[in-house]
Design a protein around this motif. Structure first.
Motif, PDB file in Angstrom:
ATOM      1  N   UNK A 232      -3.298   4.789  11.895  1.00  0.00           N
ATOM      2  CA  UNK A 232      -2.129   5.487  12.463  1.00  0.00           C
ATOM      3  C   UNK A 232      -2.531   6.802  13.130  1.00  0.00           C
ATOM      4  N   UNK A 233      -3.405   7.547  12.494  1.00  0.00           N
ATOM      5  CA  UNK A 233      -3.839   8.820  13.089  1.00  0.00           C
ATOM      6  C   UNK A 233      -4.582   8.592  14.400  1.00  0.00           C
ATOM      7  N   UNK A 234      -5.386   7.538  14.458  1.00  0.00           N
ATOM      8  CA  UNK A 234      -6.092   7.199  15.701  1.00  0.00           C
ATOM      9  C   UNK A 234      -5.108   6.888  16.819  1.00  0.00           C
TER      10      UNK A 234
ATOM     11  N   UNK B   6      -5.748   5.051   3.065  1.00  0.00           N
ATOM     12  CA  UNK B   6      -6.775   5.596   3.954  1.00  0.00           C
ATOM     13  C   UNK B   6      -6.926   4.782   5.231  1.00  0.00           C
ATOM     14  N   UNK B   7      -6.994   3.462   5.103  1.00  0.00           N
ATOM     15  CA  UNK B   7      -7.168   2.641   6.309  1.00  0.00           C
ATOM     16  C   UNK B   7      -5.934   2.719   7.202  1.00  0.00           C
ATOM     17  N   UNK B   8      -4.767   2.600   6.604  1.00  0.00           N
ATOM     18  CA  UNK B   8      -3.536   2.510   7.391  1.00  0.00           C
ATOM     19  C   UNK B   8      -3.139   3.864   7.977  1.00  0.00           C
TER      20      UNK B   8
ATOM     21  N   UNK C 137       0.822  -1.211   0.000  1.00  0.00           N
ATOM     22  CA  UNK C 137       0.000   0.000   0.000  1.00  0.00           C
ATOM     23  C   UNK C 137       0.859   1.265   0.000  1.00  0.00           C
ATOM     24  N   UNK C 138       0.364   2.342  -0.602  1.00  0.00           N
ATOM     25  CA  UNK C 138       1.058   3.629  -0.479  1.00  0.00           C
ATOM     26  C   UNK C 138       0.980   4.132   0.951  1.00  0.00           C
ATOM     27  N   UNK C 139       1.922   4.962   1.345  1.00  0.00           N
ATOM     28  CA  UNK C 139       1.940   5.391   2.742  1.00  0.00           C
ATOM     29  C   UNK C 139       0.701   6.190   3.113  1.00  0.00           C
TER      30      UNK C 139
END
Length: 372
Positions: free
Chosen positions: A22-24, A15-17, A10-12
């Protein structure tokens, strides 16, 4: 507590990652790292990004050389918890586990069933590849600290194996795609599709269907296969398609704001029947009706919330009829869109799902602190 997410596929900005998980974790106070293809080696929004080289032309090299680079970065970070997102990283996860690390496997798709419909794998090889992949995945999953599953169907599969598994659905953020300053009267006579563009995601049926109307299809995303793109462009209905290319999150929101409905017309393959495509919920989040495949799980969601129309995804005439009905009935379409938005607010949102993720991390952190 230092945590590290890992992906070789996946690209960095995934949306899920990145945007959600990560933001959560950053918001909850975790020192959060992300190793991904072509990521800038810097800290953005308090997420520590670490780059590995992206290999585009050769899947075997990506599954060996890139995975090795991800592993080296992971070791250098020395996190307390590792959270990986691709099945090709299973060996890496086992190596980290053997070093005493806590390891979470985030399963976005039912991988063995997904292999059965992979366009780039010759049909004769698909079952021969699917079986050992499932055996490896099952073996490893029982040993990992936890499984995070993107759908209830996937979660149930691993719970039956005796794994510690939780379901964290890939629902949208409440405020990301809702443009409150756009009224229904400002919408154009267009429908949209945003996502990966492939045959099994219904691109040929969508093009044929829009060609049976006088309306326009806004097409956001990239074709996964050049031969399918060549066929799509040659179709008569392509004259009614506006190709937008890859869209950032802001551009996705703007596209949905213009549209009177969103299309999610995946084919009934064994790996997709029980999926929960994020694009369906993103359309709902933006307050527009969904024209979707008539899979039982999707019909239950859409019809119970009165937020769209379900059709046979392989019947272009049925799709065209649904598109034309939405365009011709703006008042009813607006009500469907309002119902969709309300369903997101009440149930299908990341803010609810993030609580499950944070509870899992809290439990694992307590295990580390108590030496379990």
């Amino acid at each position: 507590m230092r945590v590290c997410h890992l992906t070789s596929v996946h690209p960095y900005q995934d949306t899920r990652i990145y945007v959600k998980e990560c933001s959560t974790l950053v918001g909850a106070g975790y020192e959060t790292h992300l190793v991904a293809n072509d990521a800038p080696n810097e800290v953005i929004e308090e997420i520590h990004l670490h780059s590995v080289p992206k290999i585009k032309q050769n899947r075997l090299l990506r599954m060996t050389k890139t995975v090795w680079h991800v592993y080296q970065q992971a070791l250098a970070i020395q996190a307390d918890i590792y959270h990986f997102h691709d099945p090709e990283l299973i060996p890496l996860g086992l190596l980290l586990l053997n070093q005493g690390k806590k390891v979470i496997y985030d399963i976005h798709e039912d991988v063995p069933r997904d292999i059965l419909s992979k366009y780039w794998i010759p049909k004769i090889w698909r079952r021969m590849i699917s079986w050992p992949v499932e055996k490896l995945e099952n073996f490893a999953a029982k040993r990992f600290t936890a499984i995070v599953a993107a759908t209830p169907f996937i979660c149930d599969r691993f719970l039956k194996l005796g794994c510690f598994a939780v379901n964290v659905n890939n629902y949208p953020l409440l405020d990301e795609l809702s443009l409150t300053n756009t009224s229904w009267e400002q919408k154009e006579a267009v429908v949209c599709y945003v996502g990966s563009i492939t045959e099994t995601r219904g691109i040929f049926e969508m093009i044929e269907a829009i060609g049976k109307t006088d309306n326009c299809l806004l097409l956001g995303g990239k074709f996964a296969y050049p031969d399918q793109q060549k066929k799509a462009v040659s179709m008569t209905g392509w004259a009614n398609v506006k190709e937008l290319g890859w869209l950032g999150r802001k551009e996705v929101a703007q596209t949905l704001a213009k549209s009177m409905a969103g299309l999610v017309l995946l084919h009934p393959t064994v790996s997709l029947l029980d999926s929960l495509p994020v694009k369906m919920f993103e359309y709902m989040c933006a307050g527009i009706p969904v024209i979707a495949s008539n899979f039982p799980l999707w019909k239950k969601i859409i019809e119970s919330n009165q937020c769209g129309i379900c059709v046979d995804p392989q019947n272009p005439q049925a799709i065209a009829t649904a598109i034309q009905w939405v365009i011709n009935h703006p008042h009813e379409a607006k009500q469907m869109g309002d119902n969709a938005r309300q369903a997101i607010i009440e149930t299908y949102n990341w803010e609810q799902e993030s609580k499950v993720l944070l509870k899992l991390y809290k439990d694992i952190s307590e295990q580390i602190l108590t030496g379990l």
